[in-house]
Design a protein around this motif. Sequence first.
Motif, short mmCIF file in Angstrom:
data_model
loop_
_atom_site.label_atom_id
_atom_site.label_comp_id
_atom_site.label_asym_id
_atom_site.label_seq_id
_atom_site.Cartn_x
_atom_site.Cartn_y
_atom_site.Cartn_z
N SER A 1 52.09 -40.53 15.37
CA SER A 1 50.71 -40.17 15.64
C SER A 1 50.15 -41.06 16.74
CB SER A 1 49.87 -40.30 14.37
OG SER A 1 48.57 -39.77 14.55
N LYS A 2 49.17 -40.55 17.46
CA LYS A 2 48.54 -41.31 18.53
C LYS A 2 47.61 -42.38 17.95
CE LYS A 2 48.74 -37.51 21.83
NZ LYS A 2 49.60 -38.19 22.82
N ASP A 3 47.49 -43.48 18.68
CA ASP A 3 46.64 -44.58 18.22
C ASP A 3 45.27 -44.53 18.89
OD1 ASP A 3 46.26 -46.85 16.60
OD2 ASP A 3 46.62 -48.19 18.30
N VAL A 4 44.68 -43.33 18.90
CA VAL A 4 43.34 -43.12 19.45
C VAL A 4 42.60 -42.19 18.50
CG1 VAL A 4 44.05 -43.43 21.86
CG2 VAL A 4 44.16 -41.15 20.83
N LYS A 5 41.27 -42.10 18.68
CA LYS A 5 40.50 -41.14 17.89
C LYS A 5 40.90 -39.73 18.29
CE LYS A 5 36.31 -42.43 18.92
NZ LYS A 5 34.83 -42.53 18.89
N PRO A 6 40.89 -38.77 17.35
CA PRO A 6 40.52 -38.90 15.95
C PRO A 6 41.67 -39.32 15.04
CG PRO A 6 41.00 -36.62 16.41
CD PRO A 6 41.18 -37.36 17.72
N TYR A 7 42.88 -39.45 15.60
CA TYR A 7 44.07 -39.68 14.79
C TYR A 7 44.02 -41.00 14.03
CZ TYR A 7 45.28 -36.28 18.36
OH TYR A 7 45.25 -35.20 19.21
N ARG A 8 43.56 -42.07 14.69
CA ARG A 8 43.54 -43.36 14.01
C ARG A 8 42.48 -43.40 12.91
NH1 ARG A 8 42.67 -48.10 17.93
NH2 ARG A 8 42.81 -49.20 15.95
N ARG B 1 53.28 -31.11 22.59
CA ARG B 1 52.52 -29.89 22.82
C ARG B 1 51.23 -29.87 22.01
NH1 ARG B 1 54.25 -27.00 27.27
NH2 ARG B 1 56.51 -26.68 27.22
N ASN B 2 50.23 -29.20 22.55
CA ASN B 2 49.01 -28.93 21.81
C ASN B 2 49.34 -28.01 20.64
OD1 ASN B 2 46.49 -27.20 21.22
ND2 ASN B 2 45.66 -28.87 22.45
N VAL B 3 48.69 -28.22 19.51
CA VAL B 3 49.03 -27.48 18.30
C VAL B 3 48.83 -25.97 18.45
CG1 VAL B 3 46.75 -27.71 17.22
CG2 VAL B 3 48.79 -27.50 15.78
N ASP B 4 47.92 -25.54 19.33
CA ASP B 4 47.62 -24.12 19.44
C ASP B 4 47.96 -23.51 20.79
OD1 ASP B 4 46.43 -23.66 16.87
OD2 ASP B 4 44.78 -24.92 17.53
N ARG B 5 48.23 -24.34 21.82
CA ARG B 5 48.44 -23.79 23.15
C ARG B 5 49.72 -24.35 23.75
NH1 ARG B 5 43.26 -25.45 22.76
NH2 ARG B 5 43.62 -27.27 24.06
N ASP B 6 50.04 -23.85 24.95
CA ASP B 6 51.28 -24.28 25.60
C ASP B 6 51.08 -25.48 26.50
OD1 ASP B 6 49.82 -23.15 27.61
OD2 ASP B 6 51.44 -21.91 28.40
N LYS B 7 49.89 -26.09 26.47
CA LYS B 7 49.63 -27.24 27.33
C LYS B 7 50.39 -28.47 26.85
CE LYS B 7 45.07 -25.91 29.10
NZ LYS B 7 45.11 -24.54 28.62
N HIS B 8 50.75 -29.31 27.83
CA HIS B 8 51.42 -30.56 27.52
C HIS B 8 50.36 -31.62 27.22
CE1 HIS B 8 53.70 -34.30 29.15
NE2 HIS B 8 53.99 -34.12 27.88
N PHE C 1 53.42 -35.98 15.72
CA PHE C 1 52.06 -35.75 16.17
C PHE C 1 51.40 -34.55 15.49
CE2 PHE C 1 54.44 -37.99 19.43
CZ PHE C 1 53.66 -39.12 19.58
N PRO C 2 51.33 -34.60 14.16
CA PRO C 2 50.76 -33.48 13.41
C PRO C 2 49.26 -33.34 13.61
CG PRO C 2 51.22 -35.34 11.97
CD PRO C 2 51.81 -35.69 13.30
N LEU C 3 48.80 -32.12 13.50
CA LEU C 3 47.38 -31.80 13.62
C LEU C 3 47.19 -30.42 13.04
CD1 LEU C 3 44.71 -32.91 14.97
CD2 LEU C 3 45.28 -31.43 16.91
N ILE C 4 46.16 -30.24 12.22
CA ILE C 4 45.94 -28.91 11.65
C ILE C 4 45.63 -27.92 12.77
CG2 ILE C 4 45.16 -29.75 9.40
CD1 ILE C 4 42.28 -29.11 10.33
#
Length: 277
Positions: A143-150, A183-190, A90-93
């Motif tokens: 990766s997730k199959d929803v916007k914006p990933y798809r 995890r969120n790329v920048d925070r500790d939220k699930h 689940f990569p994300l910049i």
Amino acid sequence: MYINSKWRILTVGDGDLSFSASLVKHHKPRALTATVFDTRSTLIAKYGSDEHYQQLLKNGANVLTSFDVTEPSTWQNIILQQFDLVIFQFPLIPGFSSKQDYIKQCEHFSINTLNRRLLRIYLQHCFKYFLADNGAKLAYISSKDVKPYRQWNIEHSLTMNLPVMYLGKMAFNITEFPGYRIRNVDRDKHVKDTQGFTYVYSDNQTLPAEDIQLATFVDDKVFSKLALLNNDNHCAICRTGLLLNELDKKLHFSSKKHLQMQQYEQQWHYYLSQESL
């Protein structure tokens, strides 16, 4: 996600390391090296502890912090060309640190293109530096199959002009990895567990005999789907069809969805043209 216990595996950018900890505990690969972008102190501050870091060490895994898959200068503590499989979950910049940072990074390219760029560099480095010539030679991207990933067009755009093939995708089932928290790329939220897929890439046209089972997990209709998407009655960039008549085509090609995807693809091709200079 298909895992062969004989494989030597590298995980990239694994958030709180819960995926790697579950992988080593429940799938028991031959060897595992887990990496995170954060420093160890940031890992503790962000997630409250380094329990998965400690678990991995106790289970004989190698753990590297401050690891940036796009930047070879951060790879000092890794032995190159020793892995069968590399996994990027689940990569994300990362988010932008300031308005000035956003303006600087998005001066020429959208966030869509920057995320594609991250994944393209990941694939380039997998096959150039990380994967062993005598191994399975596989790279996974979940990766997730929803916007914006798809909207990144993962299936078709990342391997353009590369000696790397997209082999297909597997549904990602998080229950196969007890204890894993996306995890969120920048925070500790699930992050919410929405439907996702694991996309499979290789530069080897034939799987080794012991890994042929992978073919039963990967979508075996991918090549026929690509053939369909390349004809006049389908839209590959939108993954849309069947366009039955001229009115269907006109409505689709003038739709907001298609025009946006067309802009993304045009910008991506511009990036690729600059990459080759």
